[in-house]
Write a protein that holds these residues in place. Sequence first.
Motif, PDB file in Angstrom:
ATOM      1  N   ASN A 369       5.518   2.148 -10.865  1.00  0.00           N
ATOM      2  CA  ASN A 369       4.959   3.375 -10.288  1.00  0.00           C
ATOM      3  C   ASN A 369       4.757   4.473 -11.321  1.00  0.00           C
ATOM      4  N   THR A 493      -1.162  -2.066   3.292  1.00  0.00           N
ATOM      5  CA  THR A 493      -0.818  -1.248   2.134  1.00  0.00           C
ATOM      6  C   THR A 493       0.213  -0.195   2.494  1.00  0.00           C
ATOM      7  N   THR A 494       0.087   0.408   3.671  1.00  0.00           N
ATOM      8  CA  THR A 494       0.953   1.525   4.044  1.00  0.00           C
ATOM      9  C   THR A 494       1.793   1.241   5.274  1.00  0.00           C
ATOM     10  N   THR A 579       6.754  -5.982  -5.986  1.00  0.00           N
ATOM     11  CA  THR A 579       5.305  -5.752  -5.933  1.00  0.00           C
ATOM     12  C   THR A 579       4.722  -6.446  -4.715  1.00  0.00           C
ATOM     13  N   ARG A 580       3.891  -5.721  -3.962  1.00  0.00           N
ATOM     14  CA  ARG A 580       3.235  -6.319  -2.793  1.00  0.00           C
ATOM     15  C   ARG A 580       1.814  -6.723  -3.152  1.00  0.00           C
ATOM     16  N   THR A 597      -0.610  -2.131  -4.361  1.00  0.00           N
ATOM     17  CA  THR A 597       0.070  -0.841  -4.503  1.00  0.00           C
ATOM     18  C   THR A 597       0.243  -0.501  -5.979  1.00  0.00           C
ATOM     19  N   LYS A 601      -3.201  -1.375  -8.644  1.00  0.00           N
ATOM     20  CA  LYS A 601      -3.866  -1.717  -7.394  1.00  0.00           C
ATOM     21  C   LYS A 601      -5.251  -2.315  -7.648  1.00  0.00           C
ATOM     22  N   GLN A 645       8.772   1.751  -2.369  1.00  0.00           N
ATOM     23  CA  GLN A 645       7.460   1.534  -1.766  1.00  0.00           C
ATOM     24  C   GLN A 645       6.988   2.837  -1.109  1.00  0.00           C
ATOM     25  N   THR A 646       5.683   2.959  -0.941  1.00  0.00           N
ATOM     26  CA  THR A 646       5.106   4.110  -0.239  1.00  0.00           C
ATOM     27  C   THR A 646       4.522   3.614   1.072  1.00  0.00           C
TER      28      THR A 646
END
Length: 648
Positions: A369, A493-494, A579-580, A597, A601, A645-646
């Motif tokens: 990040n 993603t979110t 990591t996604r 992410t 990304k 994560q966000t």
Amino acid sequence: MFDCHVNVEVCSTIQAVKYLYKYVYKGHDRISFNVVKPGEQRAVDEIDQFQSGRWVSPCEAAWRIFGFDLYEMHPVILPLQVHLPNMHTVQIRPHERLDVVVAADKHSRTSLTEFFRVNAATPDDTGCLYNHFTESPSEGERYFLRLLLVHVPGPKSFEDLLTVAGYTCATFQEATLKRNLLEEDESVDLCLAEACFVQMPGALRSLFATILIFCQPSNPSALCLKYYAALSEDFSRRFPDSEAKIKQLTARSVEQSLEEMGKSLKTFGLDHLLEPTDDELARTRDIIDSLDAPIPDHCIRCRESLNPAQQEAFTCIIDHVKQKKPGALFIDGPGGTGKTFLYNALYAEIHLMGPIVLPTATSGIAAANIPSGRTTHSRFKIPIDTEASLGCDVPKQGSVAALIKETTLIIWDEASMARKENIKGDFRQVLPVLPHRTQREAVDVSLTAENNYVQLPSEVLKPLEDGRDPITDLTSLTFPELDLRNFTSDIFTTRAILTPMNDDVDSINTELIKKFPRQPVMYKIFDMVLDDNCNVYPTEFINTLCPGGMSPHELVLKEGSPVILLRNILPSPGLCNGTRLICKGFSPNLIECVIITGHHKEKHVFIPRVKQRPSPSSKYPIFFQRKQFPVKLSFAMTINKSQGQTLS
């Protein structure tokens, strides 16, 4: 003593099995007695007069007369035969003729052949598996037959097991290889070959570095030579007339990926690919790379959006940098309060001024990040096994030492999450379920002092309705698009379902992948027990184990499904623990994904099978190795895994 070989036997009875089958085999209580006439006096001979007996009650007598069961075993276990065609056991009595017994139809029937017959007679396929737990790899074809029987549902014959995708294999071993139930010796070669079809040289070089680190190929030089054209394809297009420059850029690209994990081409005997450099250039290489690191535009804009608390910390740190004052400052705050946002602003501001900034983090997902982020273990060579050594492998005259000397600011995100042997602190970074009031709009929470209950507002609650499945309600609420079959990968993603327990994560992910459209792709694992010389643990038992941080036995994926990486592969291109990604393509030895992410990304990456072992800190009683893609579905995650994560 005897100067010869002596066979020694230990004779015992079933009564030696003292507790497991105690009340089945120990027999009834007994008494010793003898019968004499009243007043009779005679010499006592205990051996001659000894009688052993027991009293049988009317209830027990009636039970035995009717032949009722005296005990039972649950579940009922029957020995099933596993044999090659026409290699089953046939019993023959002394008075029977061998040719007659062999010709009799009843002697050709076994539990296995009858299993085939039932499957063949069932129109809709039984889908049953044939489980047996005695063979070891040393038994050859019989072992490979067992592998097929425990993984192929509803086989109708031996020929059916040998047939894979319309092709009839010559041996059961070949059939297990075709069905990807057995690891192939050339799996690394096949993995790179499959990746070449996609024609992404940058991702291919990262994959090659990953294979060198995690797959231990037996001949790295031959592998590099075979795929050199694909590894250097983009450089060949840019510099068609400079073979030396192409070779240098290709080797340097792989070397940079290896350095992220504390390795180099020299580690794998490939140092001949690098051009000879003098000691001073080697020492300052890390400094040059840090000075040339790019600054993302969004990090430059972070400076304009700091809130008052962030601005106060920013000003204090920048003041230390400008005045060259030493100091150790700790940014404290729960997860989600903007610490990483502050670090991005600091990185951009100081990097624009010229000095070197080293952004690091304890975990890989947090390092991803921050621009140019590295894990602290990778950057400062902190040992993973603290029992072996606590010293960082940083030579005084090495490139890392030279880099640290020239560094103006070190950012260590999640410092309090490091092992206590490296640094002591509190574990504030674990995501709180209910964060306290911060700069962001706080959740309105009322605390009842009498009973210590927290009353949650109605808008964050989903009441459980009688007769309704809570998992179905929760998944429909979080991902309603899956029911409508109309969605894009952006929804993952979110959004995610968070829960404390891994078992709940697995059950939710299993439920949602069934609802997910498109055809499923299943990958089986290759397990190997490393300290079981006596074949105590069958492969099927090891398959059922899934320690934290390891892939499941059956990995079921679909195109477009979200997954999360379970270990640090290459942090620099964004492949780190947590990591996604979104699955885009599947091959037998490779998965093509897109990162969804962080700073990387939309980047396409390749995920190979890697060898995984339980963490030493888990104190797992069985030492085994698993080869599987280091990913699992991420519709749901544990609360700890979601840290960094966000999610909106």
